[in-house]
Write an enzyme that holds these catalytic residues in place. Structure first.
Site, PDB file in Angstrom:
ATOM      1  CG  ASP A 192       8.956  11.286 -16.822  1.00 32.25           C
ATOM      2  OD1 ASP A 192      10.089  12.602 -17.515  1.00 32.25           O
ATOM      3  OD2 ASP A 192       7.914  10.589 -18.140  1.00 32.25           O
ATOM      4  NE  ARG A 236       6.150  -1.065 -17.750  1.00 34.59           N
ATOM      5  CZ  ARG A 236       7.215  -0.450 -17.538  1.00 34.59           C
ATOM      6  NH1 ARG A 236       7.787  -0.991 -16.980  1.00 34.59           N
ATOM      7  NH2 ARG A 236       7.698   0.687 -19.054  1.00 34.59           N
ATOM      8  CG  ASP A 285       4.237   0.465 -20.082  1.00 30.45           C
ATOM      9  OD1 ASP A 285       3.565  -0.178 -20.296  1.00 30.45           O
ATOM     10  OD2 ASP A 285       5.068   1.650 -20.589  1.00 30.45           O
TER      11      ASP A 285
END
Length: 406
Positions: free
Chosen positions: A16, A98, A127
């Site tokens: 990705d 995160r 996210d």
């Protein structure tokens, strides 16, 4: 908004983010800076450096950092002081991590003079919020690029086609059936997708990767002692350990004893239900131990207030609001409550279970003479008569009034 000149990308080196890196170069004609964080995910991070170099990123624009200590001491410790659990089960390994990555991206963007940051989170998940709310809280004028919300690639097949067209290597095992969507760090590993999208189907055994099946765990229990100082764990079995070593040890103990597997359906902030598998061996032990030491060191009012506030605090973390003023306000209250949460808890680990066997503290509020069935202490049993009558007064009045009406 004008196109950015330099972009800091949260980069893992996987399919990705490799496609995203190339897409950013083509779409924005910008200089790319990659940021890769070692959060204890167990992957070879130098692969990310090699992939970034192969895609044309300058060596001085590749940042790889070990954030394990900061993750545990500055993010996990505060959350675990709160006993924060989202919707009754989830210990939030990803939501805790995160905002740390987002903060470091912003700091590097300032260092290198970048005017934009980018991430690889999709437009359906949580996210994207966790990254972007951190970005904007720390750099309100930063430009944020979220490729999954901008490009026309619909899924994995499109990513592979794009990679092939631009000579981005794709491992053979990435070309077959789509893998589970996973996120890993020192705190946990999560697993979503494939058959898990049907909440009735039992997960395949290979979906569990970190924690031994409870059926296969040792037949003999493991007994440990965890020591806390002001709400934070500092030692196991009398051995003082730094935060990373301590969590590593708890993970080893939990994994070996089948502790920390969860199969849950939770509510994403974006509005949908999602089924996922979560493995948090060390954190599960940590949570049990912390609540046990609090049980003898917190006053009832403190303990109950903390439990009332915990769901709100957990929701803030889950929804990406780490840097919000309300989270910081709650954190100040939580940290104040931990001043005397010091002592030792003895636990038995056995086939997926964490069993509290003992707890002690120099600040213990437990008064044996008060709770003993033997006479003694300051408590006078006949005082309870008035106490009960006062508490029953409104109930007796209510019952009498309603009986008269009937």
């Amino acid at each position: 908004m004008s196109k950015p000149r330099k972009i800091v990308l949260a980069f893992s080196g996987g399919l990705d983010t490799s496609v995203i890196l190339k897409w950013l170069q083509l779409e924005y004609d910008a200089e790319i800076v990659t940021y890769t964080a070692d959060l204890g995910q167990g992957e070879e991070l130098e692969i990310a450096r090699e992939r970034a170099l192969a895609l044309g990123v300058k060596p001085e624009n590749i940042f790889i950092e070990d954030l394990r200590h900061e993750l545990v001491s500055e993010y996990a410790f505060p959350v675990y002081r709160a006993n924060a659990v989202y919707e009754g089960y989830y210990l939030m390994g990803t939501p805790i991590a995160r905002p740390l990555v987002g903060k470091r991206q912003i700091e590097i963007a300032r260092r290198v003079g970048a005017d934009a940051v980018a991430h690889g989170a999709t437009g359906k998940g949580n996210d994207q919020l966790r990254f972007e709310l951190a970005y904007y809280a720390l750099a309100p004028d930063i430009q944020v690029i979220a490729p999954w919300r901008e490009w026309d690639m619909a899924g994995r097949a499109d990513l592979i086609a794009f990679a092939d067209a631009h000579d981005i290597p794709v491992a053979k095992d990435k070309r077959g059936e789509a893998p589970y969507s996973a996120d890993a760090n020192m705190l946990h590993i999560s697993c979503e997708g494939k058959e898990l999208e049907d909440p009735w189907i039992t997960p395949e055994s290979e979906a569990w990767v970190r924690v031994t099946s409870p059926e296969d765990a040792p037949d003999q229990p493991t007994t440990i002692e965890v020591e806390f100082v002001q709400g934070d764990p500092v030692a196991i079995d009398g051995e003082a350990l730094d935060p990373v070593a301590l969590l590593t040890r708890l993970n080893e103990l939990g994994s070996a004893n089948g502790i920390g597997r969860l199969d849950i359906v939770d509510h994403r902030y974006t509005g949908m239900k999602c089924r996922g598998l979560f493995e948090n061996p060390g954190g599960t032990i940590w949570q049990y131990a912390h609540r046990a030491i609090e049980s003898i060191t917190l006053d009832r009012g403190e303990a109950h207030l903390k439990d009332e506030l915990m769901p709100r605090y957990a929701e803030l973390i889950y929804n990406g609001l780490w840097f919000s003023p309300e989270r910081e306000m709650l954190q100040a209250l939580i940290d104040k409550s931990q001043q005397h949460v010091t002592g030792t808890v003895r636990l038995k680990l056995y086939k997926g279970n964490v069993i509290v066997e003992g707890r002690k503290s120099p600040y213990s509020l437990y008064a044996r003479d008060l709770v003993s069935f033997e006479a003694g202490g300051e408590y006078r049993q006949h005082d309870a008569t008035g106490f009960i009558r006062l508490n029953a007064l409104r109930l007796r009045q209510l019952a009498a009034a309603r009986q008269e009406v009937l």
